[in-house]
Design a protein around this motif. Structure first.
Motif, mmCIF file in Angstrom:
data_model
loop_
_atom_site.group_PDB
_atom_site.id
_atom_site.type_symbol
_atom_site.label_atom_id
_atom_site.label_comp_id
_atom_site.label_asym_id
_atom_site.label_seq_id
_atom_site.Cartn_x
_atom_site.Cartn_y
_atom_site.Cartn_z
ATOM 1 N N GLY A 37 9.162 24.769 -9.191
ATOM 2 C CA GLY A 37 8.383 23.676 -8.616
ATOM 3 C C GLY A 37 7.274 24.170 -7.709
ATOM 4 N N ASP A 38 7.529 25.249 -6.979
ATOM 5 C CA ASP A 38 6.515 25.792 -6.075
ATOM 6 C C ASP A 38 5.302 26.296 -6.850
ATOM 7 O OD1 ASP A 38 8.177 25.242 -3.961
ATOM 8 O OD2 ASP A 38 8.766 27.321 -3.598
ATOM 9 N N VAL A 39 5.552 27.093 -7.879
ATOM 10 C CA VAL A 39 4.428 27.663 -8.623
ATOM 11 C C VAL A 39 3.702 26.590 -9.419
ATOM 12 C CG1 VAL A 39 5.659 28.355 -10.736
ATOM 13 C CG2 VAL A 39 3.721 29.711 -9.920
ATOM 14 N N GLU A 40 4.424 25.575 -9.879
ATOM 15 C CA GLU A 40 3.761 24.464 -10.587
ATOM 16 C C GLU A 40 2.808 23.734 -9.648
ATOM 17 O OE1 GLU A 40 3.644 23.626 -13.619
ATOM 18 O OE2 GLU A 40 5.397 24.485 -14.641
ATOM 19 N N ALA A 41 3.215 23.568 -8.388
ATOM 20 C CA ALA A 41 2.353 22.903 -7.410
ATOM 21 C C ALA A 41 1.104 23.724 -7.140
ATOM 22 C CB ALA A 41 3.122 22.656 -6.113
ATOM 23 N N VAL A 42 1.267 25.049 -7.028
ATOM 24 C CA VAL A 42 0.104 25.923 -6.831
ATOM 25 C C VAL A 42 -0.821 25.829 -8.028
ATOM 26 C CG1 VAL A 42 -0.663 28.303 -6.511
ATOM 27 C CG2 VAL A 42 1.399 27.496 -5.361
ATOM 28 N N ALA A 43 -0.262 25.900 -9.219
ATOM 29 C CA ALA A 43 -1.074 25.841 -10.437
ATOM 30 C C ALA A 43 -1.844 24.531 -10.517
ATOM 31 C CB ALA A 43 -0.184 26.009 -11.660
ATOM 32 N N SER A 44 -1.192 23.435 -10.153
ATOM 33 C CA SER A 44 -1.866 22.137 -10.200
ATOM 34 C C SER A 44 -3.071 22.102 -9.269
ATOM 35 C CB SER A 44 -0.872 21.036 -9.821
ATOM 36 O OG SER A 44 -1.498 19.767 -9.792
ATOM 37 N N GLY A 45 -2.889 22.612 -8.051
ATOM 38 C CA GLY A 45 -4.001 22.636 -7.110
ATOM 39 C C GLY A 45 -5.132 23.526 -7.575
ATOM 40 N N CYS A 46 -4.798 24.663 -8.170
ATOM 41 C CA CYS A 46 -5.836 25.575 -8.664
ATOM 42 C C CYS A 46 -6.575 24.966 -9.854
ATOM 43 C CB CYS A 46 -5.212 26.916 -9.045
ATOM 44 S SG CYS A 46 -4.605 27.877 -7.637
ATOM 45 N N VAL A 81 -10.520 36.839 -14.930
ATOM 46 C CA VAL A 81 -9.138 36.472 -15.223
ATOM 47 C C VAL A 81 -8.235 37.405 -14.422
ATOM 48 C CG1 VAL A 81 -7.343 36.274 -16.968
ATOM 49 C CG2 VAL A 81 -9.716 35.669 -17.541
ATOM 50 N N THR A 82 -7.475 36.847 -13.506
ATOM 51 C CA THR A 82 -6.694 37.654 -12.569
ATOM 52 C C THR A 82 -5.217 37.295 -12.633
ATOM 53 O OG1 THR A 82 -8.586 37.841 -11.081
ATOM 54 C CG2 THR A 82 -6.426 38.308 -10.144
ATOM 55 N N ILE A 83 -4.380 38.310 -12.670
ATOM 56 C CA ILE A 83 -2.925 38.160 -12.595
ATOM 57 C C ILE A 83 -2.510 38.287 -11.138
ATOM 58 C CG2 ILE A 83 -0.699 39.189 -13.218
ATOM 59 C CD1 ILE A 83 -2.152 40.352 -15.720
ATOM 60 N N ILE A 84 -1.666 37.372 -10.685
ATOM 61 C CA ILE A 84 -1.099 37.456 -9.336
ATOM 62 C C ILE A 84 0.419 37.400 -9.465
ATOM 63 C CG2 ILE A 84 -0.991 36.479 -7.015
ATOM 64 C CD1 ILE A 84 -3.604 34.979 -7.669
ATOM 65 N N THR A 85 1.104 38.465 -9.081
ATOM 66 C CA THR A 85 2.564 38.410 -9.094
ATOM 67 C C THR A 85 3.046 37.721 -7.816
ATOM 68 O OG1 THR A 85 2.878 40.578 -8.039
ATOM 69 C CG2 THR A 85 2.684 40.539 -10.443
ATOM 70 N N GLY A 86 4.100 36.942 -7.966
ATOM 71 C CA GLY A 86 4.601 36.186 -6.819
ATOM 72 C C GLY A 86 3.600 35.157 -6.346
ATOM 73 N N GLY A 87 3.033 34.409 -7.295
ATOM 74 C CA GLY A 87 1.949 33.496 -6.973
ATOM 75 C C GLY A 87 2.356 32.109 -6.542
ATOM 76 N N GLY A 88 3.648 31.882 -6.303
ATOM 77 C CA GLY A 88 4.113 30.532 -6.031
ATOM 78 C C GLY A 88 4.226 30.145 -4.566
ATOM 79 N N ARG A 89 4.163 31.114 -3.670
ATOM 80 C CA ARG A 89 4.313 30.770 -2.251
ATOM 81 C C ARG A 89 3.768 31.880 -1.370
ATOM 82 N NH1 ARG A 89 10.461 32.240 -1.526
ATOM 83 N NH2 ARG A 89 10.971 32.894 -3.640
ATOM 84 N N HIS A 136 -12.054 32.163 -10.368
ATOM 85 C CA HIS A 136 -11.161 32.935 -11.229
ATOM 86 C C HIS A 136 -10.255 32.018 -12.039
ATOM 87 C CE1 HIS A 136 -11.412 37.053 -9.183
ATOM 88 N NE2 HIS A 136 -12.195 36.282 -8.458
ATOM 89 N N ASP A 137 -9.961 32.420 -13.262
ATOM 90 C CA ASP A 137 -8.825 31.890 -13.991
ATOM 91 C C ASP A 137 -7.630 32.770 -13.664
ATOM 92 O OD1 ASP A 137 -10.299 29.844 -15.154
ATOM 93 O OD2 ASP A 137 -10.849 31.069 -16.879
ATOM 94 N N LEU A 138 -6.413 32.197 -13.750
ATOM 95 C CA LEU A 138 -5.257 32.875 -13.162
ATOM 96 C C LEU A 138 -4.034 32.859 -14.062
ATOM 97 C CD1 LEU A 138 -5.477 31.193 -9.638
ATOM 98 C CD2 LEU A 138 -6.327 33.482 -10.231
ATOM 99 N N LEU A 139 -3.308 33.978 -14.048
ATOM 100 C CA LEU A 139 -1.932 34.001 -14.530
ATOM 101 C C LEU A 139 -1.058 34.228 -13.305
ATOM 102 C CD1 LEU A 139 0.076 34.119 -17.017
ATOM 103 C CD2 LEU A 139 0.090 36.584 -16.589
ATOM 104 N N LEU A 140 -0.200 33.271 -12.999
ATOM 105 C CA LEU A 140 0.693 33.362 -11.844
ATOM 106 C C LEU A 140 2.092 33.673 -12.328
ATOM 107 C CD1 LEU A 140 -0.445 30.139 -9.921
ATOM 108 C CD2 LEU A 140 -1.403 32.466 -9.773
ATOM 109 N N THR A 141 2.717 34.707 -11.767
ATOM 110 C CA THR A 141 4.093 34.996 -12.117
ATOM 111 C C THR A 141 5.017 34.577 -10.980
ATOM 112 O OG1 THR A 141 4.444 37.235 -11.208
ATOM 113 C CG2 THR A 141 3.189 37.067 -13.274
#
Length: 254
Positions: free
Chosen positions: A44-53, A10-18, A33-38
Motif C-alpha cells: 500500500g505504501d509503494v502504491e501511494a507513492v506511485a500514484s502521486g508520482c 528512466v530511474t530505478i529506486i530500490t526501497g521506493g515506498g517510504r 523521470h520515469d520510475l521503477l520502484l522496488t
C-alpha cells in the motif's frame, strides 16, 4: 525519431515506498523521470507513492523483491529494461541497520544479512546497470547513486558498527566503479545522510533515535527525507555531468 517518452530519464529506486526512497521518487518524478520502484513489503505504501508520482506526470512501474535474494536482485535491471526499453539511472537506496546497540550484543548472522542487503545486493544491481549503460557494450551511458551513510566515516561505536562497515564498503565500491566505468559513460556517486527522520530507526529498535541524537548534530536537528532527495536529484541531473566518484555528505555538519 525520438519520442517525448523515450527522451525521459528512466530511474530505478530500490526501497521506493517510504522514507528517503519515497522522497527521492517524488523529487525525481517532479524533475521529469520515469520510475521503477522496488519494495519488499507494505504494498500500500509503494502504491501511494506511485500514484502521486503518476499525478506529477511520471510513468511508474512497481516491482516486489527481497534484496537478500541476490538472484532476484540480478533481474531488477533487466525487468526495468523490458518495461521501459532502457534504464538511465539507478538509486541503491534500500538497506538495513541491524539492531542498535553495543558491538558485542550483535550476532554474526545479523551482520551477514546487513552486508548482503547493503553491499552485495547493490553490487549485483550495479553490475546489471553498468552492463546495460556502458557505451562499450552498446549502451548510452547513465548514472548510479548509492545511498551510504555518515556512519561510514566515524564507525558508529556503540550503535551499529556492522552497518557503518557495510556503508564504508559501499563507498569504496562506488569509488572504484566511478574510476573503472567513467571512460564508458557511467557516473557513480554516493550520498551519505546523517541521522534522518525515517522508520529505519524503529526497525532497529530505537524509534526516537533521530531526536535523541539531535544535540550531537551541529545543526541541532535530524535531517528530513526531502533534504537527502535533493542531493540525489542533483547527481542524476545534467548539472552533475562532470561529477563522478563523489560522496555528498548530508549530515547537518556532523
Amino acid at each position: 525519431m525520438t519520442s517525448h517518452v523515450d527522451a525521459r530519464p528512466v530511474t530505478i529506486i530500490t526501497g521506493g515506498g517510504r522514507g528517503i526512497g519515497r522522497a527521492i521518487a517524488e523529487r525525481l518524478a517532479a524533475d521529469g523521470h520515469d520510475l521503477l520502484l522496488t519494495y519488499r513489503e507494505r504494498a500500500g505504501d509503494v502504491e501511494a507513492v506511485a500514484s502521486g508520482c503518476r499525478d506529477a506526470g511520471a510513468r511508474v512501474e512497481i516491482l516486489q523483491f527481497d534484496l537478500a535474494d541476490l538472484d532476484a536482485a540480478a533481474e531488477v535491471v533487466p525487468e526495468a529494461v523490458r518495461r521501459f526499453g532502457r534504464v538511465t539511472g539507478l538509486v541503491n537506496n534500500a538497506g538495513i541497520t541491524g539492531l542498535i546497540g553495543p558491538f558485542l550484543d550483535g550476532s554474526i548472522e545479523e551482520s551477514e544479512l546487513v552486508f548482503r542487503i547493503n553491499v552485495l545486493a547493490p553490487m549485483v544491481l550495479c553490475r546489471s546497470a553498468i552492463a546495460h549503460m556502458a557505451t562499450d557494450r552498446g549502451g548510452q551511458g547513465g548514472a548510479i547513486v548509492n545511498i551510504s551513510s555518515g556512519a561510514a566515516t566515524h564507525g558508529a561505536a556503540n550503535t551499529y558498527i556492522p552497518y557503518a562497515a557495510s556503508k564504508a564498503a559501499l563507498n569504496t565500491m562506488s569509488m572504484g566503479l566511478a574510476k573503472e566505468f567513467g571512460p564508458v559513460g557511467v557516473r557513480v556517486n554516493t550520498v551519505s545522510p546523517g541521522t534522518t527522520r525515517t522508520e529505519i530507526h524503529a526497525a532497529a529498535g530505537r524509534p526516537n533515535a533521530p531526536d535523541e541524537r539531535a544535540g550531537n548534530i551541529p545543526m541541532r536537528r535530524p535531517g528530513e527525507p526531502h533534504e537527502i532527495a535533493g542531493a540525489v536529484a542533483y547527481l542524476l541531473s545534467p548539472d552533475a555531468s562532470y561529477t563522478s566518484g563523489a560522496d555528498i555528505l548530508v549530515t547537518g555538519g556532523k
